[in-house]
Design a protein around this motif. Structure first.
Motif, mmCIF file in Angstrom:
data_model
loop_
_atom_site.group_PDB
_atom_site.id
_atom_site.type_symbol
_atom_site.label_atom_id
_atom_site.label_comp_id
_atom_site.label_asym_id
_atom_site.label_seq_id
_atom_site.Cartn_x
_atom_site.Cartn_y
_atom_site.Cartn_z
ATOM 1 N N VAL A 1 -25.901 -3.923 -5.898
ATOM 2 C CA VAL A 1 -26.924 -2.882 -5.819
ATOM 3 C C VAL A 1 -26.270 -1.535 -5.551
ATOM 4 C CG1 VAL A 1 -28.834 -2.005 -4.408
ATOM 5 C CG2 VAL A 1 -28.786 -4.408 -5.108
ATOM 6 N N LEU A 2 -26.716 -0.525 -6.291
ATOM 7 C CA LEU A 2 -26.258 0.845 -6.080
ATOM 8 C C LEU A 2 -27.500 1.720 -6.042
ATOM 9 C CD1 LEU A 2 -23.729 2.680 -5.869
ATOM 10 C CD2 LEU A 2 -23.933 3.050 -8.328
ATOM 11 N N THR A 3 -27.846 2.254 -4.878
ATOM 12 C CA THR A 3 -29.110 2.960 -4.723
ATOM 13 C C THR A 3 -28.963 4.206 -3.865
ATOM 14 O OG1 THR A 3 -31.417 2.711 -3.998
ATOM 15 C CG2 THR A 3 -29.743 1.549 -2.737
ATOM 16 N N SER A 4 -29.921 5.113 -4.015
ATOM 17 C CA SER A 4 -29.942 6.321 -3.185
ATOM 18 C C SER A 4 -30.581 6.054 -1.841
ATOM 19 C CB SER A 4 -30.729 7.441 -3.896
ATOM 20 O OG SER A 4 -30.158 7.752 -5.129
ATOM 21 N N PHE A 5 -31.273 4.926 -1.708
ATOM 22 C CA PHE A 5 -32.082 4.659 -0.532
ATOM 23 C C PHE A 5 -31.439 3.582 0.330
ATOM 24 C CE2 PHE A 5 -34.700 5.966 -4.090
ATOM 25 C CZ PHE A 5 -35.397 7.045 -3.552
#
Length: 213
Positions: free
Chosen positions: A80-84
């Motif tokens: 997973v690669l997320t801003s949150f």
């Protein structure tokens, strides 16, 4: 050992371009891209990448749901690669079967190491969310089962939200207590009401208390 192959799943084209440049500069092959969860699942099935680099918040099917299907069908390991970094997203990704979790602020060397680690059968967890991820796992393992037995259709988080409703907690208070955002609380409240067949918070509380009598 050959370099891993990667599928990029993110709804922002510019981000996918940047990720492709970073990864391919290090010899990692990007075999495909996807702008939403449905396409991510289809492309993973067609391309069978070693790693799916997955955003969580995308239009249509979200990354958590897509992750769950990709893992269930054995189509690739999900990083997973997320801003949150909300607790609910961290826990949702882990529960769906992701084996790595990074924030988009991670630098190129960190991202490349994580992709290679996941492809090698290891995990990768951003240090900024490690404590929260461990807390989420601990919470799930130690959660009382009695209340879940009373409302088996509710998830653990939904039961926690229901408990807060019964105590009269506001959405803001629930967000603070559960360490999630207010919009996420509202989503859980809506799910709780739907599953209980309640029209409002007060109706849900009345239904639960009447069933307990």
């Amino acid at each position: 050992m050959s370099e891993p192959t990667v599928l990029l799943a993110d709804d922002h084209g510019a981000i996918r371009v940047g990720l492709r440049i970073m990864l391919e500069a290090q010899g990692i092959t990007v075999v495909g891209e996807a702008a939403d969860g449905d396409v991510a699942v289809r492309n993973a099935a067609a391309l069978r990448p070693d790693v799916v680099l997955m955003d969580l918040r995308m239009p249509g099917r979200d990354g958590i749901s897509a992750t769950a299907e990709i893992v269930k069908r054995g189509l690739g390991d999900v990083l997973v690669l997320t801003s949150f970094d909300e607790d609910e997203l961290v826990w949702g990704a882990i529960r769906a079967g992701a084996v790595g979790f990074l924030l988009k602020t991670a630098d190129a060397p960190t991202l490349v190491r994580a992709v290679r680690s996941v492809a090698a059968g290891e995990g990768a967890l951003d240090p900024r969310v490690t404590r929260r991820a461990l807390a989420a796992v601990s919470e799930a393992l130690t959660a009382p089962m009695q209340s879940l037995d009373e409302h088996p259709q509710l998830t653990i988080r939904e039961q926690q939200v229901l408990d807060g409703i019964l105590q009269g907690s506001s959405n803001a208070q629930l967000a603070m207590d559960l360490r999630i955002s207010v919009p996420t609380v509202k989503t859980h409240v809506s799910n709780v009401l739907a599953k209980l067949g309640a029209r409002s918070r007060s109706h849900a509380a009345a239904l639960v208390r009447s069933r307990a009598d």
